[in-house]
Design an enzyme around this catalytic site. Structure first.
Site, PDB file in Angstrom:
ATOM      1  N   PHE A  89       0.877  -1.164   0.000  1.00  0.00           N
ATOM      2  CA  PHE A  89       0.000   0.000   0.000  1.00  0.00           C
ATOM      3  C   PHE A  89       0.915   1.214   0.000  1.00  0.00           C
ATOM      4  O   PHE A  89       1.856   1.295   0.790  1.00  0.00           O
ATOM      5  CB  PHE A  89      -0.921  -0.012   1.231  1.00  0.00           C
ATOM      6  CG  PHE A  89      -1.967   1.052   1.161  1.00  0.00           C
ATOM      7  CD1 PHE A  89      -3.045   0.935   0.293  1.00  0.00           C
ATOM      8  CD2 PHE A  89      -1.846   2.204   1.913  1.00  0.00           C
ATOM      9  CE1 PHE A  89      -3.997   1.937   0.195  1.00  0.00           C
ATOM     10  CE2 PHE A  89      -2.800   3.217   1.819  1.00  0.00           C
ATOM     11  CZ  PHE A  89      -3.871   3.079   0.966  1.00  0.00           C
ATOM     12  N   ASP A 119       3.485  -5.812   7.244  1.00  0.00           N
ATOM     13  CA  ASP A 119       2.278  -4.995   7.351  1.00  0.00           C
ATOM     14  C   ASP A 119       1.104  -5.958   7.202  1.00  0.00           C
ATOM     15  O   ASP A 119       0.952  -6.598   6.148  1.00  0.00           O
ATOM     16  CB  ASP A 119       2.274  -3.943   6.238  1.00  0.00           C
ATOM     17  CG  ASP A 119       1.002  -3.105   6.234  1.00  0.00           C
ATOM     18  OD1 ASP A 119      -0.009  -3.545   6.805  1.00  0.00           O
ATOM     19  OD2 ASP A 119       1.016  -2.032   5.616  1.00  0.00           O
ATOM     20  N   TYR A 168      -9.174  -1.142  11.439  1.00  0.00           N
ATOM     21  CA  TYR A 168     -10.490  -0.701  10.949  1.00  0.00           C
ATOM     22  C   TYR A 168     -10.970  -1.474   9.734  1.00  0.00           C
ATOM     23  O   TYR A 168     -12.022  -1.159   9.193  1.00  0.00           O
ATOM     24  CB  TYR A 168     -10.523   0.804  10.672  1.00  0.00           C
ATOM     25  CG  TYR A 168      -9.425   1.369   9.813  1.00  0.00           C
ATOM     26  CD1 TYR A 168      -9.428   1.221   8.442  1.00  0.00           C
ATOM     27  CD2 TYR A 168      -8.400   2.096  10.392  1.00  0.00           C
ATOM     28  CE1 TYR A 168      -8.426   1.757   7.669  1.00  0.00           C
ATOM     29  CE2 TYR A 168      -7.389   2.645   9.629  1.00  0.00           C
ATOM     30  CZ  TYR A 168      -7.406   2.476   8.273  1.00  0.00           C
ATOM     31  OH  TYR A 168      -6.413   3.013   7.509  1.00  0.00           O
ATOM     32  N   LYS A 169     -10.213  -2.484   9.330  1.00  0.00           N
ATOM     33  CA  LYS A 169     -10.652  -3.285   8.191  1.00  0.00           C
ATOM     34  C   LYS A 169     -11.401  -4.516   8.734  1.00  0.00           C
ATOM     35  O   LYS A 169     -12.490  -4.375   9.276  1.00  0.00           O
ATOM     36  CB  LYS A 169      -9.442  -3.627   7.325  1.00  0.00           C
ATOM     37  CG  LYS A 169      -8.784  -2.365   6.731  1.00  0.00           C
ATOM     38  CD  LYS A 169      -7.581  -2.706   5.881  1.00  0.00           C
ATOM     39  CE  LYS A 169      -6.881  -1.453   5.372  1.00  0.00           C
ATOM     40  NZ  LYS A 169      -7.665  -0.763   4.332  1.00  0.00           N
ATOM     41  N   ARG A 199     -12.353  -4.620  -6.593  1.00  0.00           N
ATOM     42  CA  ARG A 199     -12.068  -5.412  -5.391  1.00  0.00           C
ATOM     43  C   ARG A 199     -13.364  -5.788  -4.674  1.00  0.00           C
ATOM     44  O   ARG A 199     -14.266  -4.957  -4.527  1.00  0.00           O
ATOM     45  CB  ARG A 199     -11.229  -4.609  -4.384  1.00  0.00           C
ATOM     46  CG  ARG A 199      -9.896  -4.147  -4.865  1.00  0.00           C
ATOM     47  CD  ARG A 199      -9.013  -3.717  -3.684  1.00  0.00           C
ATOM     48  NE  ARG A 199      -9.664  -2.741  -2.810  1.00  0.00           N
ATOM     49  CZ  ARG A 199      -9.096  -2.263  -1.709  1.00  0.00           C
ATOM     50  NH1 ARG A 199      -7.895  -2.691  -1.318  1.00  0.00           N
ATOM     51  NH2 ARG A 199      -9.733  -1.367  -0.980  1.00  0.00           N
TER      52      ARG A 199
END
Lengths: 392, 392
Positions: A125, A184, A207-208, A351
């Site tokens: 990312f 990560d 938060y995912k 996605r």
């Protein structure tokens, strides 16, 4: 091919099915963006109200002690640890993933003086790579050389394709070359049984798949073997040996507290705590098994209507499925308009994330059916879907 | 000497008196720690509920656009700007003061290559000085030399004594010597009419006089003259020219957005937004006038019972009054036990903060009377007040 009734039957037998009731989800929408922002646990609103009214409102400044705010970076860190294969005293929570990456790479560079290469995946990312520009010479992992690298920073699961690294294998190879391994796990924690215990550092967000809320605290894990020697470049007062002595100079705390920086965002922690109350009852092996089943089912049902960007082998991917489409933006807009929420990543990626705690097999069937109809009828060619939003 | 009835009369005539009703404050306690953590606005709980249930719950990931989360660092920054004498497009909100200090000093060092001294006040809140150890040679402002300094980092109001710097005078002197001026306004914003418009950088927090909630977002102000040249060492994706292009390399955004880092802590922002709704109706000149009156009254009423640590001239102090006491810790514990909440700072400082929006003149009178009685009866000598808490 699995049909809709078979999916309903699979939902009946799903050992995780009761968790869906614990989430506040909109009716009649299929939410496949839990890989970006998880849905709210129903208890989150009450936990946050409590933090505002009962803790802040009643204890006022006393809340730092009496409501446990001061200790949040450590207590929440300890609660996150089992989700990544770590133990107590190894994880601090707070700030953002970007900041945790900055801390980890700075620490790694100082632990490996004389080595100035940082190996990254150009597919990390972007913020991971942006944050460390200037800290060393960035080199892509494709070159396969680690012998002059201070550290290697990789995302366990690729945010675009969902492709998953073999964590034990890569970690061993990197460490054998004398480099430090930083994982990560933003796109894997809560979606599979993450185990970064052998790695030197790990960072991630909550938060995912963890459903900690928008902008929930991130985390940083430091292997115990480095805690006495690694330095925290962000040497704020929380990481001081005696924060309340208010000494003029910085003296590092022992142990994991050294890696805290400053005042935690208490109200954001509160929502995460509600999510962690739930995670303590979750079997990660069931999560992984369902994740593989959901994603494989979606790939099968979509079939050759779209070109698959994710690995076909479920062991080699996380909990998302991505497809290429040259007009991916309007296609996704049309899908959303018809109740299937995925997202688009430039230049050409669609996605779909599958959060095993609240995504049902029948959602997968309905989503795949919608994909088929939108593509067949070419609904995405309608003018209204071409307009680009500011943020996608 | 002003008596209790006179204080009640002053409260009747106070132009700010209606604001007290907008706070949730415990009954029968006098809260004089608003300089550490402000009290909750009554609207905070509802605003945070809205963020969880209506924004996160209904928009899910769409909240980044539809609920304005993505823009929070800038929109909230613009709302904070008038409180420090800055204009729109000059302030970003987020992270913590420690991190903002790190950004500001790093930026300043790069703007003044060849100068490696950072002038600080050894009385700065320690984290400010801790964060920048290693970025340059720290020298105390007492030495009075700025000609080899890259920057000067000072707290407008001293966290222990409440002593206030003359911001325009010091800023001019520093800049004339070719150094950059960085103000920390944590202990002044919301307590007086802060004006750091001439300074190069300013940082501050929002959970003290601004009542943004525990761990509310901090802020960073960058003078427009530096926005095109200053660098953000924490080069996260929010500060990228095109965050959603997901480019492999970092390209700085123009303007103040360059100084954002990454995902805002949305729920913590929500409570701050409730506080800012109130601040937009506040006249800062009335705040400053009342602050000077409250603090002067407290100094007068305490008289020579305690040795004053704060400046006696109200123009030269912020909105707190501090006293020295060799047994300050048990004295403060005894006061708190009798309903007067101040705090203690090692080794010997008693602090009392006066937040003009919710502190009444009669609170000052009652607090001073309690101080007098606790000291006269030597209540603080009781054993139970000597026990030290983990965090004070």
């Amino acid at each position: 091919m699995v049909d809709r009734l078979a999916c309903l039957a699979m939902d009946q037998e799903d050992p995780l099915r009761a968790f869906r009731e614990e989430f506040a989800l909109p009716e009649d929408e299929i939410y496949l963006v839990g890989n970006s922002l998880g849905a709210p646990p129903r208890t989150a609103a009450e936990r946050v109200r409590q933090a505002v009214e009962d803790e802040w409102g009643r204890h006022l400044v006393g809340g730092w002690n009496e409501a446990g705010w001061y200790a949040q970076p450590l207590t929440t860190g300890d609660r996150l640890a089992p989700l990544i294969g770590a133990g107590p005293g190894e994880v601090v929570a707070g700030n953002t993933t970007s900041i945790a990456v900055y801390q980890a790479v700075n620490a790694a560079m100082r632990l490996r003086p004389g080595r100035d290469v940082i190996v990254v995946d150009r597919g990390n990312f972007p913020t991971d790579n942006y944050m460390i520009e200037g800290l060393g010479e960035l080199r892509d992992i494709g070159e396969g050389r680690f012998d002059d690298a201070a550290c290697v920073l990789l995302s366990e699961v690729d945010y675009r394709t969902g492709a998953r690294y073999d964590v034990p294998e890569v970690t061993a190879r990197v460490q054998e070359a004398g480099a430090l391994m930083i994982w990560d796990v933003c796109h894997s924690v809560g979606a599979l049984r993450v185990d970064v215990s052998a790695a030197d550092f790990a960072v991630g967000c909550t938060y995912k798949y963890l459903n900690g809320g928008p902008g929930a605290p991130a985390f940083l894990r430091v292997h115990p073997r480095h805690q006495a020697t690694a330095e925290n470049v962000l040497s704020g007062w929380y990481g001081h040996a005696e924060p309340f002595a208010f000494e003029p100079g910085f003296r590092r705390a022992d142990g994991i507290r050294r890696f805290t920086v400053s005042t935690p965002h208490v109200l954001s922690f509160a929502a995460l705590e509600a999510a962690l109350d739930m995670w303590e009852r979750v079997d990660l092996d069931q999560v992984r098994a369902k994740s593989m089943a959901l994603t494989s089912l979606f790939i099968d049902l979509v079939g050759d209507r779209l070109e698959l960007a994710s690995p076909r082998d479920p062991e080699r991917r996380g909990s998302q499925v991505s497809f290429y489409h040259h007009d991916g933006y309007p296609v996704m807009r049309a899908l959303i308009d018809h109740g299937v929420h995925g997202d688009f990543r430039a230049p050409d990626i669609l996605r779909f994330g599958f959060a095993p705690l609240y995504t049902r097999y029948v959602d997968v069937w309905n989503a795949a059916q919608t994909v088929a109809e939108v593509l067949e009828k070419e609904l995405w060619r309608e003018d209204r879907y071409a307009v680009r939003l500011a943020v996608t």
